[in-house]
Write a protein that holds these residues in place. Sequence first.
Motif, PDB file in Angstrom:
ATOM      1  N   VAL A  30      46.868  26.023  49.218  1.00 60.90           N
ATOM      2  CA  VAL A  30      47.393  25.606  47.920  1.00 60.90           C
ATOM      3  C   VAL A  30      46.329  24.811  47.174  1.00 60.90           C
ATOM      4  CG1 VAL A  30      49.090  24.106  46.796  1.00 60.90           C
ATOM      5  CG2 VAL A  30      49.824  25.690  48.583  1.00 60.90           C
ATOM      6  N   SER A  31      45.670  23.893  47.859  1.00 59.43           N
ATOM      7  CA  SER A  31      44.711  23.024  47.179  1.00 59.43           C
ATOM      8  C   SER A  31      43.494  23.787  46.667  1.00 59.43           C
ATOM      9  CB  SER A  31      44.279  21.874  48.093  1.00 59.43           C
ATOM     10  OG  SER A  31      43.709  22.373  49.276  1.00 59.43           O
ATOM     11  N   ASP A  32      43.097  24.890  47.310  1.00 65.08           N
ATOM     12  CA  ASP A  32      41.944  25.673  46.867  1.00 65.08           C
ATOM     13  C   ASP A  32      42.317  26.797  45.902  1.00 65.08           C
ATOM     14  OD1 ASP A  32      40.230  24.170  48.442  1.00 65.08           O
ATOM     15  OD2 ASP A  32      40.257  25.610  50.101  1.00 65.08           O
ATOM     16  N   SER A  33      43.594  27.167  45.839  1.00 59.87           N
ATOM     17  CA  SER A  33      43.993  28.370  45.105  1.00 59.87           C
ATOM     18  C   SER A  33      44.742  28.118  43.805  1.00 59.87           C
ATOM     19  CB  SER A  33      44.877  29.251  46.001  1.00 59.87           C
ATOM     20  OG  SER A  33      44.203  29.594  47.184  1.00 59.87           O
ATOM     21  N   LEU A  78      49.369  34.668  49.676  1.00 58.11           N
ATOM     22  CA  LEU A  78      50.087  33.472  50.123  1.00 58.11           C
ATOM     23  C   LEU A  78      49.148  32.281  50.003  1.00 58.11           C
ATOM     24  CD1 LEU A  78      51.702  34.763  53.449  1.00 58.11           C
ATOM     25  CD2 LEU A  78      52.794  34.559  51.209  1.00 58.11           C
ATOM     26  N   ALA A  79      49.598  31.233  49.345  1.00 56.77           N
ATOM     27  CA  ALA A  79      48.858  29.977  49.281  1.00 56.77           C
ATOM     28  C   ALA A  79      49.594  29.004  50.200  1.00 56.77           C
ATOM     29  CB  ALA A  79      48.806  29.452  47.853  1.00 56.77           C
ATOM     30  N   LEU A  80      48.998  28.750  51.356  1.00 60.18           N
ATOM     31  CA  LEU A  80      49.641  27.897  52.351  1.00 60.18           C
ATOM     32  C   LEU A  80      49.383  26.430  52.057  1.00 60.18           C
ATOM     33  CD1 LEU A  80      48.688  29.775  55.650  1.00 60.18           C
ATOM     34  CD2 LEU A  80      50.806  29.953  54.342  1.00 60.18           C
ATOM     35  N   ASP A  81      50.427  25.597  52.253  1.00 56.89           N
ATOM     36  CA  ASP A  81      50.218  24.156  52.206  1.00 56.89           C
ATOM     37  C   ASP A  81      49.148  23.829  53.240  1.00 56.89           C
ATOM     38  OD1 ASP A  81      51.963  23.396  50.185  1.00 56.89           O
ATOM     39  OD2 ASP A  81      53.660  23.174  51.551  1.00 56.89           O
ATOM     40  N   ASP A  82      48.358  22.806  52.967  1.00 53.78           N
ATOM     41  CA  ASP A  82      47.233  22.490  53.840  1.00 53.78           C
ATOM     42  C   ASP A  82      47.648  22.301  55.300  1.00 53.78           C
ATOM     43  OD1 ASP A  82      45.431  20.615  51.303  1.00 53.78           O
ATOM     44  OD2 ASP A  82      45.523  22.757  51.731  1.00 53.78           O
ATOM     45  N   ALA A  83      48.795  21.672  55.550  1.00 46.90           N
ATOM     46  CA  ALA A  83      49.244  21.456  56.934  1.00 46.90           C
ATOM     47  C   ALA A  83      49.492  22.793  57.633  1.00 46.90           C
ATOM     48  CB  ALA A  83      50.511  20.606  56.955  1.00 46.90           C
ATOM     49  N   TRP A  84      50.079  23.760  56.927  1.00 48.32           N
ATOM     50  CA  TRP A  84      50.331  25.085  57.512  1.00 48.32           C
ATOM     51  C   TRP A  84      49.012  25.830  57.696  1.00 48.32           C
ATOM     52  CZ3 TRP A  84      54.774  27.750  58.994  1.00 48.32           C
ATOM     53  CH2 TRP A  84      55.965  27.057  58.818  1.00 48.32           C
ATOM     54  N   ARG A  85      48.125  25.713  56.734  1.00 49.61           N
ATOM     55  CA  ARG A  85      46.832  26.416  56.788  1.00 49.61           C
ATOM     56  C   ARG A  85      46.063  26.002  58.044  1.00 49.61           C
ATOM     57  NH1 ARG A  85      43.786  30.678  54.690  1.00 49.61           N
ATOM     58  NH2 ARG A  85      41.652  30.028  54.633  1.00 49.61           N
ATOM     59  N   HIS A  86      46.094  24.720  58.366  1.00 48.75           N
ATOM     60  CA  HIS A  86      45.384  24.240  59.553  1.00 48.75           C
ATOM     61  C   HIS A  86      45.979  24.814  60.833  1.00 48.75           C
ATOM     62  CE1 HIS A  86      42.715  21.735  57.297  1.00 48.75           C
ATOM     63  NE2 HIS A  86      43.731  21.161  56.694  1.00 48.75           N
ATOM     64  N   GLU A  87      47.267  25.103  60.832  1.00 49.80           N
ATOM     65  CA  GLU A  87      47.910  25.703  62.005  1.00 49.80           C
ATOM     66  C   GLU A  87      47.385  27.104  62.286  1.00 49.80           C
ATOM     67  OE1 GLU A  87      50.154  24.453  64.211  1.00 49.80           O
ATOM     68  OE2 GLU A  87      49.850  22.528  63.218  1.00 49.80           O
ATOM     69  N   PHE A  88      46.940  27.802  61.210  1.00 51.56           N
ATOM     70  CA  PHE A  88      46.483  29.182  61.351  1.00 51.56           C
ATOM     71  C   PHE A  88      44.963  29.308  61.348  1.00 51.56           C
ATOM     72  CE2 PHE A  88      50.745  29.991  59.486  1.00 51.56           C
ATOM     73  CZ  PHE A  88      51.251  30.716  60.551  1.00 51.56           C
ATOM     74  N   GLN A  89      44.250  28.193  61.498  1.00 49.93           N
ATOM     75  CA  GLN A  89      42.793  28.258  61.520  1.00 49.93           C
ATOM     76  C   GLN A  89      42.338  29.229  62.592  1.00 49.93           C
ATOM     77  OE1 GLN A  89      40.383  26.823  59.610  1.00 49.93           O
ATOM     78  NE2 GLN A  89      41.981  26.041  58.271  1.00 49.93           N
TER      79      GLN A  89
END
Length: 150
Positions: A44-47, A133-144
């Motif tokens: 979300v923060s980058d997109s 999909l623009a993931l919230d940062d917390a979710w994005r880190h889960e899928f690193q």
Amino acid sequence: MTHHLRLPVAFALVLLAVPPLAARADSSSVASISASVSKAVGSVSDSIQGSSHSASGPRVAAGPYRVVEIAAAEDRPGVERVQLQGDAAQFTLLLPAEVRQRAALQAGDRVAVSTPAYGVAFVREGAAEPFFLALDDAWRHEFQRQAVTR
């Protein structure tokens, strides 16, 4: 399964499918699959630009939007700025050019924006699945991505 859980589960299944493919495919095929999956998902923060902000990053209201303009992001090679206008809000989606082209998104098209718990989903009118999909940062880190070792 509820609609809000269907997308994260589908995304997780795609990620889980990559290791078995790696065992059968050469490394360039695996890299291509991984790249296409990662290009359809961002943070979300980058997109998202030009929307309201909260403690966890930019916020976008769910609802129908119209694509007002598409332009190259001069400061980010391979990325396009997709200007979206809703009834009460306007924002810019920074989208990999390849993803925008694959979705055949053009000025004047309509996009349904939903805001499930994991972030923001963008679905082109008439399509069944989100193109991004623009993931919230917390979710994005889960899928690193993590290296798979033997």
